[in-house]
Design a protein around this motif. Structure first.
Motif, short mmCIF file in Angstrom:
data_model
loop_
_atom_site.label_atom_id
_atom_site.label_comp_id
_atom_site.label_asym_id
_atom_site.label_seq_id
_atom_site.Cartn_x
_atom_site.Cartn_y
_atom_site.Cartn_z
N SER A 44 -11.43 -6.03 8.71
CA SER A 44 -10.74 -5.78 7.46
C SER A 44 -11.72 -5.80 6.31
O SER A 44 -12.48 -6.75 6.15
CB SER A 44 -9.67 -6.84 7.22
OG SER A 44 -9.16 -6.73 5.92
N TRP A 46 -11.00 -6.29 3.42
CA TRP A 46 -10.50 -7.25 2.44
C TRP A 46 -10.50 -8.67 2.96
O TRP A 46 -9.99 -9.56 2.30
CB TRP A 46 -9.09 -6.85 2.01
CG TRP A 46 -9.07 -5.51 1.37
CD1 TRP A 46 -8.74 -4.33 1.96
CD2 TRP A 46 -9.49 -5.20 0.05
NE1 TRP A 46 -8.90 -3.30 1.08
CE2 TRP A 46 -9.35 -3.80 -0.11
CE3 TRP A 46 -9.94 -5.95 -1.02
CZ2 TRP A 46 -9.66 -3.15 -1.28
CZ3 TRP A 46 -10.24 -5.29 -2.20
CH2 TRP A 46 -10.10 -3.91 -2.32
N ARG A 50 -10.78 -10.68 -2.69
CA ARG A 50 -9.50 -10.61 -3.36
C ARG A 50 -9.58 -9.45 -4.34
O ARG A 50 -10.52 -9.39 -5.14
CB ARG A 50 -9.22 -11.91 -4.14
CG ARG A 50 -8.98 -13.10 -3.26
CD ARG A 50 -7.51 -13.11 -2.84
NE ARG A 50 -7.22 -14.29 -2.08
CZ ARG A 50 -6.92 -14.26 -0.79
NH1 ARG A 50 -6.87 -13.12 -0.15
NH2 ARG A 50 -6.64 -15.36 -0.15
N LYS A 57 -6.96 -3.03 -6.22
CA LYS A 57 -5.57 -3.26 -5.79
C LYS A 57 -4.98 -1.97 -5.22
O LYS A 57 -4.27 -2.00 -4.22
CB LYS A 57 -4.73 -3.77 -6.95
CG LYS A 57 -5.06 -5.20 -7.34
CD LYS A 57 -4.25 -5.65 -8.53
CE LYS A 57 -4.64 -7.05 -8.94
NZ LYS A 57 -3.88 -7.51 -10.12
N ASP A 105 -1.43 -6.40 7.98
CA ASP A 105 -1.54 -7.41 6.92
C ASP A 105 -2.06 -6.79 5.63
O ASP A 105 -1.61 -7.16 4.54
CB ASP A 105 -2.44 -8.57 7.35
CG ASP A 105 -1.78 -9.45 8.40
OD1 ASP A 105 -0.53 -9.48 8.46
OD2 ASP A 105 -2.52 -10.12 9.15
N GLU A 106 -3.01 -5.86 5.74
CA GLU A 106 -3.51 -5.19 4.54
C GLU A 106 -2.40 -4.39 3.86
O GLU A 106 -2.34 -4.35 2.63
CB GLU A 106 -4.68 -4.26 4.87
CG GLU A 106 -5.98 -4.99 5.02
CD GLU A 106 -7.17 -4.04 5.15
OE1 GLU A 106 -7.06 -2.86 4.76
OE2 GLU A 106 -8.20 -4.50 5.64
N ARG A 108 0.82 -5.09 3.89
CA ARG A 108 1.69 -6.06 3.21
C ARG A 108 1.00 -6.66 1.98
O ARG A 108 1.61 -6.79 0.92
CB ARG A 108 2.08 -7.17 4.19
CG ARG A 108 3.04 -6.71 5.26
CD ARG A 108 3.46 -7.87 6.17
NE ARG A 108 4.05 -7.36 7.38
CZ ARG A 108 3.39 -7.14 8.52
NH1 ARG A 108 2.11 -7.44 8.62
NH2 ARG A 108 4.02 -6.65 9.56
N GLN A 109 -0.27 -7.01 2.12
CA GLN A 109 -1.02 -7.60 1.01
C GLN A 109 -1.16 -6.61 -0.15
O GLN A 109 -1.15 -7.01 -1.31
CB GLN A 109 -2.40 -8.04 1.47
CG GLN A 109 -2.37 -9.24 2.39
CD GLN A 109 -3.71 -9.48 3.07
OE1 GLN A 109 -4.69 -8.78 2.81
NE2 GLN A 109 -3.76 -10.46 3.96
N GLU A 112 1.99 -6.68 -2.12
CA GLU A 112 2.01 -7.94 -2.85
C GLU A 112 1.06 -7.91 -4.04
O GLU A 112 1.38 -8.44 -5.11
CB GLU A 112 1.63 -9.10 -1.93
CG GLU A 112 2.69 -9.44 -0.91
CD GLU A 112 2.22 -10.48 0.11
OE1 GLU A 112 1.18 -11.15 -0.12
OE2 GLU A 112 2.89 -10.63 1.14
N ALA A 113 -0.12 -7.32 -3.88
CA ALA A 113 -1.11 -7.25 -4.97
C ALA A 113 -0.54 -6.52 -6.18
O ALA A 113 -0.87 -6.85 -7.32
CB ALA A 113 -2.39 -6.56 -4.50
#
Length: 151
Positions: A44, A46, A50, A57, A105-106, A108-109, A112-113
């Motif tokens: 990943s 990321w 962050r 983002k 996960d990326e 979903r993140q 969220e970001a």
């Protein structure tokens, strides 16, 4: 941003690059300084970062998702992005065997970001991609003629 980030994927599938890598002239905002990386498809970019800027983002929110939406489209008999919904993408996300190289996960993140609901974000990206479906080869033309023996 997700499509721009992977503009040369077909030519170099094992690495990620920035738009400037192709010798094109892009605004500096389109070439994030931290966008290198993917030494292995399962890694990943990321993992230890962050996203700070709006651009980072956007990359996080769209990079993996654009590829996943493309995969969802290409397994449909019609190969048409017009038939893809947020619900169908979320359903495929639950199938770990489908497009297993895509980091869920990326995805979903990324939503969220930006502080948006995952389905809302997926719908937004699908709609954006639909405006360029023909250019992306996701307008159904890759499905070929309909019916038996091309009839």
């Amino acid at each position: 941003m997700g499509l721009l980030h992977d503009f040369d994927y077909e030519r170099y599938p094992t690495r990620r690059s920035t738009p400037s890598a192709a010798g094109r002239s892009w605004p500096s905002a389109a070439t994030p300084p931290r966008s290198s990386g993917h030494p292995h498809p399962q890694s990943s970019q990321w993992a230890n970062l962050r996203p700070e800027s709006s651009l980072e983002k956007a990359l996080l929110a769209c990079d993996e998702l654009c590829g996943f939406i493309t995969a969802v489209t290409l397994v449909r008999p019609s190969k048409s992005l017009a038939e893809v919904t947020a619900e169908s993408v979320v359903k495929k996300m639950k199938d770990k065997a489908f497009a297993r190289q895509v980091n869920r996960d990326e995805i979903r993140q990324g939503a969220e970001a930006f502080g948006v609901d995952l389905k809302e974000h997926i719908s937004f990206v699908i709609a954006a991609m639909q405006t360029r479906a023909a250019e992306l080869g996701l307008d159904g033309s890759a499905a070929g003629p309909a019916g038996p023996a091309g009839a």
